[in-house]
Design an enzyme around this catalytic site. Structure first.
Site, PDB file in Angstrom:
ATOM      1  N   GLY A  84       0.820  -1.214   0.000  1.00 20.46           N
ATOM      2  CA  GLY A  84       0.000   0.000   0.000  1.00 20.46           C
ATOM      3  C   GLY A  84       0.853   1.264   0.000  1.00 20.46           C
ATOM      4  O   GLY A  84       2.092   1.211   0.010  1.00 20.46           O
ATOM      5  N   GLN A  85       0.180   2.403   0.001  1.00 17.36           N
ATOM      6  CA  GLN A  85       0.882   3.696   0.003  1.00 17.36           C
ATOM      7  C   GLN A  85       1.883   3.778   1.161  1.00 17.36           C
ATOM      8  O   GLN A  85       3.078   3.993   0.976  1.00 17.36           O
ATOM      9  CB  GLN A  85      -0.122   4.845   0.135  1.00 17.36           C
ATOM     10  CG  GLN A  85       0.560   6.197   0.359  1.00 17.36           C
ATOM     11  CD  GLN A  85      -0.403   7.323   0.690  1.00 17.36           C
ATOM     12  OE1 GLN A  85      -0.753   8.088  -0.186  1.00 17.36           O
ATOM     13  NE2 GLN A  85      -0.821   7.429   1.948  1.00 17.36           N
ATOM     14  N   ASP A  86       1.392   3.627   2.396  1.00 13.02           N
ATOM     15  CA  ASP A  86       2.256   3.812   3.565  1.00 13.02           C
ATOM     16  C   ASP A  86       3.309   2.710   3.658  1.00 13.02           C
ATOM     17  O   ASP A  86       4.448   2.959   4.071  1.00 13.02           O
ATOM     18  CB  ASP A  86       1.427   3.804   4.859  1.00 13.02           C
ATOM     19  CG  ASP A  86       0.536   5.021   4.978  1.00 13.02           C
ATOM     20  OD1 ASP A  86       0.482   5.829   4.027  1.00 13.02           O
ATOM     21  OD2 ASP A  86      -0.127   5.175   6.034  1.00 13.02           O
ATOM     22  N   LEU A 136      -4.863 -10.962   6.730  1.00 12.06           N
ATOM     23  CA  LEU A 136      -5.377 -10.657   8.077  1.00 12.06           C
ATOM     24  C   LEU A 136      -6.619 -11.468   8.418  1.00 12.06           C
ATOM     25  O   LEU A 136      -7.042 -11.498   9.569  1.00 12.06           O
ATOM     26  CB  LEU A 136      -5.681  -9.168   8.226  1.00 12.06           C
ATOM     27  CG  LEU A 136      -4.512  -8.199   8.388  1.00 12.06           C
ATOM     28  CD1 LEU A 136      -4.986  -6.897   9.006  1.00 12.06           C
ATOM     29  CD2 LEU A 136      -3.389  -8.764   9.236  1.00 12.06           C
ATOM     30  N   LEU A 178      -0.202  -2.199   8.932  1.00 13.78           N
ATOM     31  CA  LEU A 178      -0.778  -1.189   8.038  1.00 13.78           C
ATOM     32  C   LEU A 178      -1.880  -1.780   7.166  1.00 13.78           C
ATOM     33  O   LEU A 178      -2.571  -1.050   6.453  1.00 13.78           O
ATOM     34  CB  LEU A 178       0.304  -0.597   7.126  1.00 13.78           C
ATOM     35  CG  LEU A 178       1.583  -0.100   7.795  1.00 13.78           C
ATOM     36  CD1 LEU A 178       2.489   0.565   6.770  1.00 13.78           C
ATOM     37  CD2 LEU A 178       1.265   0.880   8.913  1.00 13.78           C
ATOM     38  N   ALA A 232      -5.292  -3.066   5.761  1.00 15.55           N
ATOM     39  CA  ALA A 232      -6.698  -2.775   6.060  1.00 15.55           C
ATOM     40  C   ALA A 232      -7.475  -2.662   4.757  1.00 15.55           C
ATOM     41  O   ALA A 232      -6.888  -2.392   3.698  1.00 15.55           O
ATOM     42  CB  ALA A 232      -6.833  -1.437   6.801  1.00 15.55           C
ATOM     43  N   SER A 290      -6.870   5.604  12.860  1.00 11.15           N
ATOM     44  CA  SER A 290      -7.358   6.629  11.929  1.00 11.15           C
ATOM     45  C   SER A 290      -8.195   7.699  12.611  1.00 11.15           C
ATOM     46  O   SER A 290      -8.989   7.420  13.515  1.00 11.15           O
ATOM     47  CB  SER A 290      -8.220   5.934  10.875  1.00 11.15           C
ATOM     48  OG  SER A 290      -8.991   6.873  10.173  1.00 11.15           O
ATOM     49  N   GLU A 325     -10.715   8.826  11.369  1.00 11.43           N
ATOM     50  CA  GLU A 325     -12.126   8.515  11.087  1.00 11.43           C
ATOM     51  C   GLU A 325     -12.877   8.096  12.352  1.00 11.43           C
ATOM     52  O   GLU A 325     -14.103   8.141  12.400  1.00 11.43           O
ATOM     53  CB  GLU A 325     -12.216   7.365  10.068  1.00 11.43           C
ATOM     54  CG  GLU A 325     -12.262   7.814   8.627  1.00 11.43           C
ATOM     55  CD  GLU A 325     -13.530   8.570   8.246  1.00 11.43           C
ATOM     56  OE1 GLU A 325     -14.622   8.023   8.417  1.00 11.43           O
ATOM     57  OE2 GLU A 325     -13.402   9.707   7.774  1.00 11.43           O
ATOM     58  N   TYR A 347     -15.935   1.391   8.312  1.00 11.09           N
ATOM     59  CA  TYR A 347     -14.473   1.525   8.433  1.00 11.09           C
ATOM     60  C   TYR A 347     -14.102   2.188   9.757  1.00 11.09           C
ATOM     61  O   TYR A 347     -13.246   1.693  10.507  1.00 11.09           O
ATOM     62  CB  TYR A 347     -13.929   2.348   7.247  1.00 11.09           C
ATOM     63  CG  TYR A 347     -12.479   2.739   7.400  1.00 11.09           C
ATOM     64  CD1 TYR A 347     -11.457   1.867   7.052  1.00 11.09           C
ATOM     65  CD2 TYR A 347     -12.123   4.001   7.898  1.00 11.09           C
ATOM     66  CE1 TYR A 347     -10.120   2.231   7.199  1.00 11.09           C
ATOM     67  CE2 TYR A 347     -10.791   4.370   8.045  1.00 11.09           C
ATOM     68  CZ  TYR A 347      -9.793   3.480   7.694  1.00 11.09           C
ATOM     69  OH  TYR A 347      -8.476   3.847   7.852  1.00 11.09           O
ATOM     70  N   HIS A 390      -3.312  11.298   5.003  1.00 10.83           N
ATOM     71  CA  HIS A 390      -2.004  11.608   4.424  1.00 10.83           C
ATOM     72  C   HIS A 390      -1.933  11.008   3.023  1.00 10.83           C
ATOM     73  O   HIS A 390      -2.396   9.908   2.780  1.00 10.83           O
ATOM     74  CB  HIS A 390      -0.860  11.146   5.323  1.00 10.83           C
ATOM     75  CG  HIS A 390      -1.035   9.766   5.870  1.00 10.83           C
ATOM     76  ND1 HIS A 390      -1.837   9.480   6.953  1.00 10.83           N
ATOM     77  CD2 HIS A 390      -0.533   8.589   5.462  1.00 10.83           C
ATOM     78  CE1 HIS A 390      -1.805   8.189   7.207  1.00 10.83           C
ATOM     79  NE2 HIS A 390      -1.031   7.620   6.305  1.00 10.83           N
ATOM     80  N   ARG A 435      -0.807   7.474  -3.667  1.00 13.80           N
ATOM     81  CA  ARG A 435      -2.163   7.284  -3.150  1.00 13.80           C
ATOM     82  C   ARG A 435      -3.010   6.582  -4.211  1.00 13.80           C
ATOM     83  O   ARG A 435      -2.905   6.912  -5.407  1.00 13.80           O
ATOM     84  CB  ARG A 435      -2.734   8.679  -2.858  1.00 13.80           C
ATOM     85  CG  ARG A 435      -4.065   8.725  -2.189  1.00 13.80           C
ATOM     86  CD  ARG A 435      -4.078   8.058  -0.869  1.00 13.80           C
ATOM     87  NE  ARG A 435      -4.852   8.778   0.130  1.00 13.80           N
ATOM     88  CZ  ARG A 435      -5.399   8.196   1.186  1.00 13.80           C
ATOM     89  NH1 ARG A 435      -5.261   6.888   1.394  1.00 13.80           N
ATOM     90  NH2 ARG A 435      -6.056   8.921   2.077  1.00 13.80           N
TER      91      ARG A 435
END
Ligand code: NAP
Ligand code: GDD
Length: 336
Positions: free
Chosen positions: A12-14, A68, A89, A91, A135, A137, A159, A189, A194
């Site tokens: 992923g991005q991160d 996961l 990370l 998800a 997050s 969120e 989420y 971020h 992204r």
């Protein structure tokens, strides 16, 4: 001997920025990857050419299949790698899509964390340090502003509710079993890496496509929502810093500034000398059943204890993304 890190969500991005960051620090980096019918490793492909990437230093990235939703795979990978640090990370990270696949989102983003924590407990090595990708969120509906580590949770999506569970269970396992577990409560971020269906990248890619004559308009949803947008490359350092402390704790990571989606559009289009109002179309399909209207974080605890602070301004972030998308689309056009 190098320290070993295991990153879930490495594709992923991160995950990609964190891998680069840890390799630079001399870590042996291991990543958990899912089986997919087509390989989706564009963000980390460059890390496997380590001669080129790290000037011949003896650094390693190793990938392991796992998921996961599959406890057995998590136990197996942790036992095999014996990591010093685990960064969770992975998800199902898209808020709007979590309304379409709520049970799956909870399985991965919520219960998936518990599966990992149970795997950690099973190997019974209290020295492993664990980072949970929390997050903003979780703050959801009308939170007090700005939000910090003491702000209460009122999630507004499957989420957000899953991330709230993940946060709480991580705190509970830390207290109950004396494990080194940290929650980062990260605000939005972004970066050129992204995914294209998050609003910032959708805007920068769309604006550049319009500039290059590849499309004529861009359909978006709610332009009035406010977010606190930082640069992903800056934020991965905070994850690492949390695991270098003597005591595990939870930290908000944010810029402290909020802007509307409309502000983002205006800036991105204006970098290309375009007036966004001529091109944006509102499509109700991008609205969410429940929205988070206003997020802005107070990262003063992270500044005080971790010494972390935001380095990239809102304008700089947009410029980085617009320039990267310009280069990307121009290259695609030349290849055709
Ligand atoms: P992302 O680009 O969507 O990456 C998610 C990663 O999770 C991908 O590598 C994905 O693998 C992996 N994954 C998804 N389902 C999985 C499963 N069942 N088992 C194993 N791996 C799975 O997300 P991101 O932006 O890098 O964010 C990283 C984490 O931070 C996520 O937990 C996200 O919720 C959280 N977060 C992000 C932000 C943000 O603004 N970016 C803010 C706060 C928190 P595939 O490549 O195979 O899909
Ligand atoms: N994705 C998307 N697409 N969002 C849109 C659009 C659109 O066409 N039009 C308007 N928006 C609005 C959304 O309604 C939301 O208010 C805002 O843009 C940001 O949406 P996203 O970019 O999808 O991000 P998010 O804030 O919902 O979630 C991201 O940040 C969270 C941290 O607060 C994700 O990265 C989450 O994984 C992360 O936890």
């Amino acid at each position: 001997m190098s320290r070993k890190a295991l990153i879930t969500g490495i594709t992923g991005q991160d995950g990609s920025y964190l891998s680069e960051f840890l390799l630079d620090k001399g870590y042996e980096v291991h990543g958990l990857v899912r089986r997919t019918s087509a390989l989706n490793r564009q963000r980390i492909d460059h890390l496997f050419n380590l001669e080129e990437y790290h000037d011949g230093k003896n650094l390693e990235v190793k990938l392991h299949y796992g998921d996961l939703t599959d406890s057995s795979s998590l136990i197996k990978v942790i036992e095999k790698v014996q990591p010093d640090e685990i960064y969770n990370l992975a998800a199902q990270s898209h808020v709007k899509i979590s309304f379409e696949i709520p049970v799956y989102t909870s399985e991965v983003t919520g219960i998936g964390v518990l599966r990992l924590l149970e795997a950690l407990r099973k190997i019974d090595n209290k020295s492993v340090k664990f980072y949970q990708a929390g997050s903003s969120e979780v703050f959801g509906l009308n939170p007090s502003s700005p939000q910090n580590e003491l702000t209460s949770f009122r999630p507004r999506s499957p989420y957000g509710a899953s991330k709230a569970f993940a946060h709480n269970i991580t705190v509970n396992y830390r207290e109950a079993y004396k494990l080194f577990l940290c929650n980062g409560i990260l605000f939005n971020h972004e970066s050129p890496r992204r995914s294209e269906n998050f609003v910032t990248r959708k805007i920068t890619l769309g604006a550049v496509a319009i500039k290059l004559g590849l499309q004529h308009s861009l359909a978006l949803g709610n332009l009035e929502a406010r977010r606190d947008w930082g640069y992903a490359k800056d934020y991965v350092e905070a994850m690492w810093l949390m695991l270098q402390q003597d005591q595990p704790d939870d930290y908000v990571i944010a810029t402290g500034e909020s802007h509307t989606v409309r502000d983002f559009c205006e800036k991105a289009f204006s970098f290309l000398n375009l007036d966004y109002e001529k091109y944006i179309k509102i499509d109700p399909k991008y609205f969410r059943p429940t929205e988070v209207d206003n997020l802005v974080g107070d990262a003063s605890k992270a500044k005080k204890i971790l010494g972390w602070k935001n380095k990239t301004s809102f304008d700089e972030l947009i410029k980085i993304m617009v320039e990267a998308d310009y280069e990307y689309l121009e290259k695609q056009m030349k290849q055709k």
